[in-house]
Design an enzyme around this catalytic site. Structure first.
Site, PDB file in Angstrom:
ATOM      1  N   SER A   1       0.829  -1.209   0.000  1.00  0.00           N
ATOM      2  CA  SER A   1       0.000   0.000   0.000  1.00  0.00           C
ATOM      3  C   SER A   1       0.859   1.253   0.000  1.00  0.00           C
ATOM      4  O   SER A   1       0.362   2.336  -0.262  1.00  0.00           O
ATOM      5  CB  SER A   1      -0.913   0.007   1.229  1.00  0.00           C
ATOM      6  OG  SER A   1      -0.126  -0.028   2.400  1.00  0.00           O
TER       7      SER A   1
ATOM      8  N   HIS B   1      -2.788  -3.025  -6.208  1.00  0.00           N
ATOM      9  CA  HIS B   1      -3.168  -2.612  -4.857  1.00  0.00           C
ATOM     10  C   HIS B   1      -4.672  -2.768  -4.676  1.00  0.00           C
ATOM     11  O   HIS B   1      -5.458  -2.041  -5.286  1.00  0.00           O
ATOM     12  CB  HIS B   1      -2.725  -1.169  -4.594  1.00  0.00           C
ATOM     13  CG  HIS B   1      -3.042  -0.697  -3.222  1.00  0.00           C
ATOM     14  ND1 HIS B   1      -3.535   0.546  -2.943  1.00  0.00           N
ATOM     15  CD2 HIS B   1      -2.964  -1.336  -2.013  1.00  0.00           C
ATOM     16  CE1 HIS B   1      -3.724   0.662  -1.641  1.00  0.00           C
ATOM     17  NE2 HIS B   1      -3.399  -0.468  -1.060  1.00  0.00           N
TER      18      HIS B   1
ATOM     19  N   GLU C   1      -5.768  -0.577  -7.815  1.00  0.00           N
ATOM     20  CA  GLU C   1      -4.803   0.349  -8.415  1.00  0.00           C
ATOM     21  C   GLU C   1      -3.704  -0.496  -9.073  1.00  0.00           C
ATOM     22  O   GLU C   1      -3.087  -1.331  -8.414  1.00  0.00           O
ATOM     23  CB  GLU C   1      -4.191   1.256  -7.340  1.00  0.00           C
ATOM     24  CG  GLU C   1      -5.191   2.265  -6.785  1.00  0.00           C
ATOM     25  CD  GLU C   1      -4.586   3.148  -5.700  1.00  0.00           C
ATOM     26  OE1 GLU C   1      -4.729   4.371  -5.795  1.00  0.00           O
ATOM     27  OE2 GLU C   1      -3.982   2.614  -4.744  1.00  0.00           O
TER      28      GLU C   1
ATOM     29  N   ASN D   1      -4.598   6.215  -1.241  1.00  0.00           N
ATOM     30  CA  ASN D   1      -4.044   6.516   0.090  1.00  0.00           C
ATOM     31  C   ASN D   1      -3.442   7.918   0.160  1.00  0.00           C
ATOM     32  O   ASN D   1      -3.393   8.525   1.232  1.00  0.00           O
ATOM     33  CB  ASN D   1      -3.015   5.467   0.508  1.00  0.00           C
ATOM     34  CG  ASN D   1      -3.684   4.210   1.038  1.00  0.00           C
ATOM     35  OD1 ASN D   1      -4.835   4.248   1.492  1.00  0.00           O
ATOM     36  ND2 ASN D   1      -2.993   3.084   0.970  1.00  0.00           N
TER      37      ASN D   1
HETATM   38  N1  3HC Z   1     -20.685 -12.668   0.222  1.00  0.00           N
HETATM   39  C1  3HC Z   1     -21.243 -11.955  -0.784  1.00  0.00           C
HETATM   40  N2  3HC Z   1     -21.694 -10.691  -0.632  1.00  0.00           N
HETATM   41  C2  3HC Z   1     -21.585 -10.146   0.583  1.00  0.00           C
HETATM   42  C3  3HC Z   1     -21.014 -10.816   1.675  1.00  0.00           C
HETATM   43  C4  3HC Z   1     -20.582 -12.137   1.466  1.00  0.00           C
HETATM   44  N3  3HC Z   1     -20.038 -12.841   2.438  1.00  0.00           N
HETATM   45  N4  3HC Z   1     -21.036 -10.008   2.766  1.00  0.00           N
HETATM   46  C5  3HC Z   1     -21.591  -8.847   2.374  1.00  0.00           C
HETATM   47  N5  3HC Z   1     -21.918  -8.940   1.061  1.00  0.00           N
HETATM   48  C6  3HC Z   1     -22.594  -7.928   0.272  1.00  0.00           C
HETATM   49  C7  3HC Z   1     -23.889  -7.543   0.949  1.00  0.00           C
HETATM   50  O1  3HC Z   1     -24.928  -8.452   0.620  1.00  0.00           O
HETATM   51  C8  3HC Z   1     -24.128  -6.156   0.400  1.00  0.00           C
HETATM   52  O2  3HC Z   1     -24.600  -6.272  -0.941  1.00  0.00           O
HETATM   53  P1  3HC Z   1     -25.695  -5.245  -1.515  1.00  0.00           P
HETATM   54  O3  3HC Z   1     -25.011  -3.889  -1.529  1.00  0.00           O
HETATM   55  O4  3HC Z   1     -25.989  -5.770  -2.874  1.00  0.00           O
HETATM   56  O5  3HC Z   1     -26.830  -5.301  -0.551  1.00  0.00           O
HETATM   57  C9  3HC Z   1     -22.697  -5.598   0.321  1.00  0.00           C
HETATM   58  O6  3HC Z   1     -21.830  -6.729   0.230  1.00  0.00           O
HETATM   59  C10 3HC Z   1     -22.327  -4.779   1.566  1.00  0.00           C
HETATM   60  O7  3HC Z   1     -22.358  -5.638   2.691  1.00  0.00           O
HETATM   61  P2  3HC Z   1     -23.074  -5.311   4.085  1.00  0.00           P
HETATM   62  O8  3HC Z   1     -24.465  -4.795   3.835  1.00  0.00           O
HETATM   63  O9  3HC Z   1     -22.950  -6.501   4.947  1.00  0.00           O
HETATM   64  O10 3HC Z   1     -22.174  -4.221   4.723  1.00  0.00           O
HETATM   65  P3  3HC Z   1     -22.186  -2.669   4.569  1.00  0.00           P
HETATM   66  O11 3HC Z   1     -23.261  -2.165   3.690  1.00  0.00           O
HETATM   67  O12 3HC Z   1     -22.094  -2.188   5.961  1.00  0.00           O
HETATM   68  O13 3HC Z   1     -20.794  -2.407   3.804  1.00  0.00           O
HETATM   69  C11 3HC Z   1     -18.469  -2.218   3.561  1.00  0.00           C
HETATM   70  C12 3HC Z   1     -19.606  -2.903   4.296  1.00  0.00           C
HETATM   71  C13 3HC Z   1     -18.455  -2.670   2.101  1.00  0.00           C
HETATM   72  C14 3HC Z   1     -17.183  -2.641   4.234  1.00  0.00           C
HETATM   73  C15 3HC Z   1     -18.708  -0.658   3.635  1.00  0.00           C
HETATM   74  O14 3HC Z   1     -18.877  -0.260   4.960  1.00  0.00           O
HETATM   75  C16 3HC Z   1     -17.563   0.113   3.042  1.00  0.00           C
HETATM   76  O15 3HC Z   1     -17.449   0.250   1.838  1.00  0.00           O
HETATM   77  N6  3HC Z   1     -16.689   0.665   3.929  1.00  0.00           N
HETATM   78  C17 3HC Z   1     -15.532   1.409   3.505  1.00  0.00           C
HETATM   79  C18 3HC Z   1     -14.384   0.440   3.311  1.00  0.00           C
HETATM   80  C19 3HC Z   1     -13.169   1.122   2.801  1.00  0.00           C
HETATM   81  O16 3HC Z   1     -13.073   2.342   2.676  1.00  0.00           O
HETATM   82  N7  3HC Z   1     -12.154   0.301   2.465  1.00  0.00           N
HETATM   83  C20 3HC Z   1     -10.893   0.791   1.999  1.00  0.00           C
HETATM   84  C21 3HC Z   1      -9.968   0.884   3.158  1.00  0.00           C
HETATM   85  S1  3HC Z   1      -8.409   1.550   2.670  1.00  0.00           S
HETATM   86  C22 3HC Z   1      -7.565   0.242   2.075  1.00  0.00           C
HETATM   87  O17 3HC Z   1      -7.987  -0.893   2.105  1.00  0.00           O
HETATM   88  C23 3HC Z   1      -6.236   0.550   1.502  1.00  0.00           C
HETATM   89  C24 3HC Z   1      -5.134   0.055   2.359  1.00  0.00           C
HETATM   90  O18 3HC Z   1      -3.940   0.313   1.664  1.00  0.00           O
HETATM   91  C25 3HC Z   1      -5.070   0.695   3.719  1.00  0.00           C
END
Ligand code: 3HC
Length: 284
Positions: free
Chosen positions: A119, A140, A152, A190
């Site tokens: 990252s 990424h 990315e 990031n």
């Molecule tokens: N199998 C299939 N689909 C699934 C699933 C599973 N096990 N679990 C969840 N899903 C689906 C759900 O059914 C839902 O689908 P829908 O939109 O069609 O209804 C979707 O995925 C979202 O799941 P949830 O409803 O359970 O959860 P949320 O709506 O609360 O979303 C999240 C969870 C996607 C994590 C959301 O909160 C999010 O996008 N958060 C931000 C995450 C983020 O910013 N990540 C990046 C971090 S930075 C990074 O990684 C970079 C590194 O370098 C630091």
């Protein structure tokens, strides 16, 4: 070259997600861990995600079985011999990564591509630690890998156009949206996300609002899926601190400097969700 067989180094949070989406897309996917217990933990995470997907009606039982059928867990580098693409998702340490690449290069063919999921480390520096800098680039991914659409695709100074194209094709083949990013600290996401998260911590420290209110403000006011403190806890305060230090080293701009509160929380072991306490408390 066309990629059919993929090797993923590391079956932690990111590696297990990458292996899962690769196998789901029909690639024969080998996922390597350093020992059996780490491998079992990672494979268990994949199985749980797939089982939850079936329970939620997002995936058929047949789809789950097909994904599992494309996955091979291993602790032996020799098993990666047939891989045409290796995606490395191990600890963020240049020397450890170079050691892993040397073990990969001892077994894979001359055409095999290597991509790092780093990252924040320099992809060019990592490429220079291999015997194939033109066949090396960055892929990424974002956490949680199976749900986040973006990848990315990072071009090191030495990455060939052919390698970059193959990595873009692979990202599309696993159902992700690729964007081209330069090998500059934090790439695109990031570089923008980390100063925002650090600023939220500074605002909290200055008494601008409570954790809950700042989160609510950004969630409901801007439509972000998570407020900054929920996201910090989710990503890990140690991970954010590590990335911020690398960005600060690279750019020497105060917006990347880790705030004292973040440093103290990391020193206290308050790392977020994974430690049970960060800006919020979590039952374990
Ligand atoms: N199998 C299939 N689909 C699934 C699933 C599973 N096990 N679990 C969840 N899903 C689906 C759900 O059914 C839902 O689908 P829908 O939109 O069609 O209804 C979707 O995925 C979202 O799941 P949830 O409803 O359970 O959860 P949320 O709506 O609360 O979303 C999240 C969870 C996607 C994590 C959301 O909160 C999010 O996008 N958060 C931000 C995450 C983020 O910013 N990540 C990046 C971090 S930075 C990074 O990684 C970079 C590194 O370098 C630091």
């Amino acid at each position: 070259m066309s990629v059919n067989t993929v090797g993923v180094l590391g079956c932690g949070l990111m590696g297990s997600g990458i292996a899962q989406v690769s196998a789901s897309a029909g690639f024969k996917t080998y996922v390597l861990e350093v020992n059996d217990s780490a491998l079992q933990k990672g494979m268990g995470r994949i199985e749980k995600f797939l089982a939850d997907g079936v329970a939620k009606g997002k995936l058929s039982a047949q789809g789950r079985d097909t994904t599992i059928g494309h996955l091979v867990g291993t602790t032996r580098y020799a098993d990666l011999e047939a891989c045409e693409l290796i995606i490395e998702a191990i600890i963020e340490n240049v020397e450890e990564k170079k050691k892993a690449y040397a073990q990969v290069e001892a077994v894979v063919g001359a055409d095999c591509l290597i991509a790092t999921n780093t990252s924040s480390l320099s992809v060019t520096e990592l490429a220079a630690g291999t015997k194939r800098p033109s066949q090396f680039g960055g892929l990424h991914f974002f956490n949680p890998v199976p749900l986040m659409k973006l990848v990315e695709v990072v071009k090191a100074l030495t990455t060939s156009a052919q390698t970059h194209e193959a990595l873009v094709d692979y990202a599309r083949a696993i159902g992700k949206e690729p964007i081209a990013a330069p090998d500059r600290g934090g790439f695109i996401v990031n570089r923008l996300l980390v100063p925002y998260l650090l600023d939220a911590i500074r605002c909290l420290d200055e008494g601008l609002g409570t954790v809950e209110d700042i989160d609510k403000g950004m969630k409901l006011g801007c439509g972000y899926p998570m407020g900054p403190f929920t996201l910090l806890d989710f990503v890990g305060l140690d991970t954010t601190y590590f990335i911020a230090n690398i960005l600060f080293d690279e750019f020497r701009e105060t917006r990347f400097a880790p705030p004292p509160l973040l440093k103290r929380m990391v020193l206290a072991g308050h790392l977020g969700k994974k430690s049970g306490k960060g800006f919020y408390e979590y039952s374990r």
